[in-house]
Scaffold this active site. Structure first.
Site, short mmCIF file in Angstrom:
data_model
loop_
_atom_site.label_atom_id
_atom_site.label_comp_id
_atom_site.label_asym_id
_atom_site.label_seq_id
_atom_site.Cartn_x
_atom_site.Cartn_y
_atom_site.Cartn_z
N ASN A 18 -0.68 12.41 5.62
CA ASN A 18 -1.77 11.94 6.50
C ASN A 18 -2.14 13.00 7.53
OD1 ASN A 18 -2.74 9.05 5.97
ND2 ASN A 18 -0.52 8.90 5.73
N LEU A 95 8.70 7.43 12.45
CA LEU A 95 9.64 6.33 12.22
C LEU A 95 10.48 5.95 13.44
CD1 LEU A 95 10.83 7.18 8.59
CD2 LEU A 95 9.23 5.39 9.32
N ASN A 112 -2.29 4.21 14.59
CA ASN A 112 -1.23 4.24 13.58
C ASN A 112 -1.85 3.91 12.23
OD1 ASN A 112 1.45 4.27 12.50
ND2 ASN A 112 1.44 2.04 12.53
N HIS A 114 -0.83 2.11 8.56
CA HIS A 114 0.18 1.27 7.91
C HIS A 114 -0.26 1.03 6.46
CE1 HIS A 114 3.47 -1.59 7.81
NE2 HIS A 114 2.68 -2.39 7.12
N GLU A 184 -5.25 5.78 2.31
CA GLU A 184 -4.84 6.07 3.70
C GLU A 184 -5.52 7.33 4.18
OE1 GLU A 184 -0.64 6.17 4.58
OE2 GLU A 184 -0.21 4.60 3.12
C1 GRF Z 1 2.37 6.38 5.06
O1 GRF Z 1 2.52 5.54 3.96
C2 GRF Z 1 1.95 5.60 6.27
O2 GRF Z 1 1.20 4.48 5.95
C3 GRF Z 1 3.25 5.19 6.87
O3 GRF Z 1 4.13 6.26 6.63
C4 GRF Z 1 3.68 7.01 5.50
C5 GRF Z 1 3.53 8.42 5.95
O4 GRF Z 1 3.25 9.29 4.90
N1 GRF Z 1 3.08 4.84 8.26
P1 GRF Z 1 2.89 10.80 5.21
O5 GRF Z 1 4.08 11.39 5.98
O6 GRF Z 1 1.63 10.84 6.01
O7 GRF Z 1 2.75 11.45 3.87
#
Ligand code: GRF
Length: 210
Positions: A18, A95, A112, A114, A184
């Site tokens: 992301n 996290l 955020n 999700h 996402e």
């Molecule tokens: C994603 O699935 C997001 O929705 C969640 O954590 C994951 C992060 O993935 N909060 P990345 O590190 O952006 O690849």
């Protein structure tokens, strides 16, 4: 009008796909007038840190073990974000629990992402594959990501954007996760773009897009 670029700080713990999507969105102009000034990770070996450094962005590991509690940890991160004059904080696979201190200081300016249609499948313990397993288990016919503003409660604040996709009979948590992740990347870029264009208004706990 003040045309200073919106300064973004991204908090990560993992792969950072992301983060990459937002970096790409800025680089190719889909997100106008923005700059990621710093990336902070709760994990030393997060690939997200490498992505940041490859792009010439400062990537900083802040070790949770060095802080007595969530508040002290959050305070440290806030100090960093403030030293980079961050306007918008994007949580992207971060996290750790964020203390309310950050929310009070940046309300309406922390997003955020999700991987489910909140308020379904959110809350403590609902992350990574647990989310997609729960979706398939539930028999829901739709899933998809949510971008929301962060408030004091887990996965709870005002929704900015959601994208629904079908859950297929043949889906496993892995195949569903992959399709949700692709969405996402699109909606996170779109949400950040709306923020940078000053088109998100928070009213009575809901988001209005102007
Ligand atoms: C994603 O699935 C997001 O929705 C969640 O954590 C994951 C992060 O993935 N909060 P990345 O590190 O952006 O690849």
């Amino acid at each position: 009008m003040n045309n200073r670029p919106v300064r973004i700080g991204v908090l990560v713990s993992g792969s950072g796909s992301n983060l990459q999507a937002i970096m790409d969105g800025i680089a190719d102009g889909r997100i106008p007038n923005a700059r990621i000034t710093v990336v902070v990770s709760s994990k030393a070996d997060a690939f997200a840190l490498e992505r940041a450094r490859n792009a010439g962005i400062d990537g900083i590991f802040v070790n949770p073990k060095e802080y007595t509690d969530d508040r002290a940890y959050t305070e440290k991160i806030l100090t960093i974000l403030e030293s980079y004059a961050v306007d918008l904080i994007c949580l992207a696979g971060f996290l750790r629990k964020i203390d309310r201190l950050m929310i009070e200081r940046y309300r309406g300016r922390i997003m955020n992402i999700h991987p489910a249609l909140l308020p379904r499948f959110g809350g403590k313990g609902m992350y990574g594959h647990f989310v997609h397993e729960a979706v398939i288990e539930s028999g829901d016919r739709e899933s998809g990501p949510t971008v929301h503003f962060v408030d004091e409660h887990y996965d709870h604040g005002p929704v900015i954007l959601q994208k629904k996709i079908p859950v297929l009979d043949t889906d496993t948590p892995e195949t569903l996760a992959r399709r949700v992740l692709a969405e996402e990347h699109r909606i996170y870029v779109e949400a950040v773009k709306l923020f940078c264009e000053d088109r998100l208004a928070l009213k009575d706990g809901t988001v209005k897009i102007r």
